[in-house]
Write an enzyme that holds these catalytic residues in place. Structure first.
Site, PDB file in Angstrom:
ATOM      1  N   PHE A 147      30.368  11.007 105.788  1.00 53.19           N
ATOM      2  CA  PHE A 147      31.662  10.416 105.466  1.00 53.19           C
ATOM      3  C   PHE A 147      32.733  11.488 105.283  1.00 53.19           C
ATOM      4  O   PHE A 147      33.908  11.266 105.574  1.00 53.19           O
ATOM      5  CB  PHE A 147      31.542   9.558 104.198  1.00 53.19           C
ATOM      6  CG  PHE A 147      32.773   8.772 103.875  1.00 53.19           C
ATOM      7  CD1 PHE A 147      33.022   7.560 104.506  1.00 53.19           C
ATOM      8  CD2 PHE A 147      33.689   9.235 102.950  1.00 53.19           C
ATOM      9  CE1 PHE A 147      34.162   6.828 104.217  1.00 53.19           C
ATOM     10  CE2 PHE A 147      34.831   8.505 102.652  1.00 53.19           C
ATOM     11  CZ  PHE A 147      35.068   7.302 103.286  1.00 53.19           C
ATOM     12  N   HIS A 175      26.118  -0.260 103.856  1.00 55.35           N
ATOM     13  CA  HIS A 175      26.602   1.119 103.721  1.00 55.35           C
ATOM     14  C   HIS A 175      26.520   1.869 105.049  1.00 55.35           C
ATOM     15  O   HIS A 175      27.440   2.599 105.434  1.00 55.35           O
ATOM     16  CB  HIS A 175      25.772   1.832 102.646  1.00 55.35           C
ATOM     17  CG  HIS A 175      26.181   3.244 102.400  1.00 55.35           C
ATOM     18  ND1 HIS A 175      25.494   4.320 102.925  1.00 55.35           N
ATOM     19  CD2 HIS A 175      27.211   3.762 101.689  1.00 55.35           C
ATOM     20  CE1 HIS A 175      26.083   5.437 102.544  1.00 55.35           C
ATOM     21  NE2 HIS A 175      27.126   5.137 101.795  1.00 55.35           N
ATOM     22  N   PHE A 178      30.675  15.609 118.959  1.00 55.75           N
ATOM     23  CA  PHE A 178      30.164  14.569 118.069  1.00 55.75           C
ATOM     24  C   PHE A 178      28.642  14.665 117.980  1.00 55.75           C
ATOM     25  O   PHE A 178      27.923  14.268 118.897  1.00 55.75           O
ATOM     26  CB  PHE A 178      30.581  13.187 118.581  1.00 55.75           C
ATOM     27  CG  PHE A 178      30.246  12.064 117.644  1.00 55.75           C
ATOM     28  CD1 PHE A 178      31.055  11.814 116.553  1.00 55.75           C
ATOM     29  CD2 PHE A 178      29.138  11.273 117.853  1.00 55.75           C
ATOM     30  CE1 PHE A 178      30.761  10.773 115.679  1.00 55.75           C
ATOM     31  CE2 PHE A 178      28.828  10.226 116.991  1.00 55.75           C
ATOM     32  CZ  PHE A 178      29.647   9.981 115.898  1.00 55.75           C
ATOM     33  N   ARG A 236      15.728  13.333 117.521  1.00 52.13           N
ATOM     34  CA  ARG A 236      16.981  13.754 118.145  1.00 52.13           C
ATOM     35  C   ARG A 236      17.516  15.075 117.578  1.00 52.13           C
ATOM     36  O   ARG A 236      18.537  15.576 118.009  1.00 52.13           O
ATOM     37  CB  ARG A 236      18.037  12.655 117.967  1.00 52.13           C
ATOM     38  CG  ARG A 236      17.738  11.441 118.823  1.00 52.13           C
ATOM     39  CD  ARG A 236      18.427  10.181 118.307  1.00 52.13           C
ATOM     40  NE  ARG A 236      18.164   9.051 119.179  1.00 52.13           N
ATOM     41  CZ  ARG A 236      17.023   8.364 119.223  1.00 52.13           C
ATOM     42  NH1 ARG A 236      16.015   8.698 118.445  1.00 52.13           N
ATOM     43  NH2 ARG A 236      16.878   7.344 120.038  1.00 52.13           N
TER      44      ARG A 236
END
Length: 159
Positions: A58, A89, A114, A128
């Site tokens: 965040f 959330h 990103f 990943r």
């Protein structure tokens, strides 16, 4: 598989200054993402790298925005991981991180790689993270994409 169709990016990004901003949640995954980003930048010839850790995904957009506005970085790499839980959330954090990082890139003109994993479970994140046995290396991909975008944009900029 999500890596199907991924481009092979190989660029000479020597002379660029890149900031890598990484969340702190999920240490093992984040360590893998950071290592992958470092490898990608090294392979591209980037030697001027600033690393900044923030609490979570965040917080990535505000940190990236602040760094982009200094005018001292050519590209940013945002790394984080959000694992779905039993509450909404996950949806809020994923949307805020994605929208915020997109805005940073568009509003400042500084490319943002990103590297925020949005996974249903920890196994997907580990797969990943570019760790031994992982099928993907999203930290490497994010770093390479960020510097490749800078190089591509410089080809069309006025001298």
């Amino acid at each position: 598989m999500s890596k199907a169709g991924a481009p092979t990016l190989s660029v000479d990004a020597g002379g660029l200054r890149v900031a890598v901003v990484a969340a702190s949640w999920h240490t093992e995954v984040m360590d893998g993402l950071l290592d992958g980003a470092r490898r990608g930048l090294t392979e591209a010839g980037v030697t001027d790298v600033v690393e900044l850790r923030v609490p979570g995904s965040f917080e990535l957009p505000v940190a990236c925005a602040r760094l982009a506005r200094t005018g001292r970085v050519d590209a940013l790499v945002a790394l984080g991981v959000v694992v779905r839980g039993g509450t909404p959330h996950f949806d809020y954090v994923c949307a805020a991180a994605t929208d915020g990082l997109t805005r940073v890139s568009i509003e400042t003109g500084v490319p943002v790689g990103f590297g925020v994993l949005t996974c249903d479970d920890e196994r997907q994140a580990l797969d990943r993270a570019g760790l031994p046995g992982s099928s993907e290396d999203k930290g490497h991909e994010a770093a390479t994409a960020a510097v490749a975008t800078v190089v591509a944009l410089r080809k069309v900029e006025r001298p």
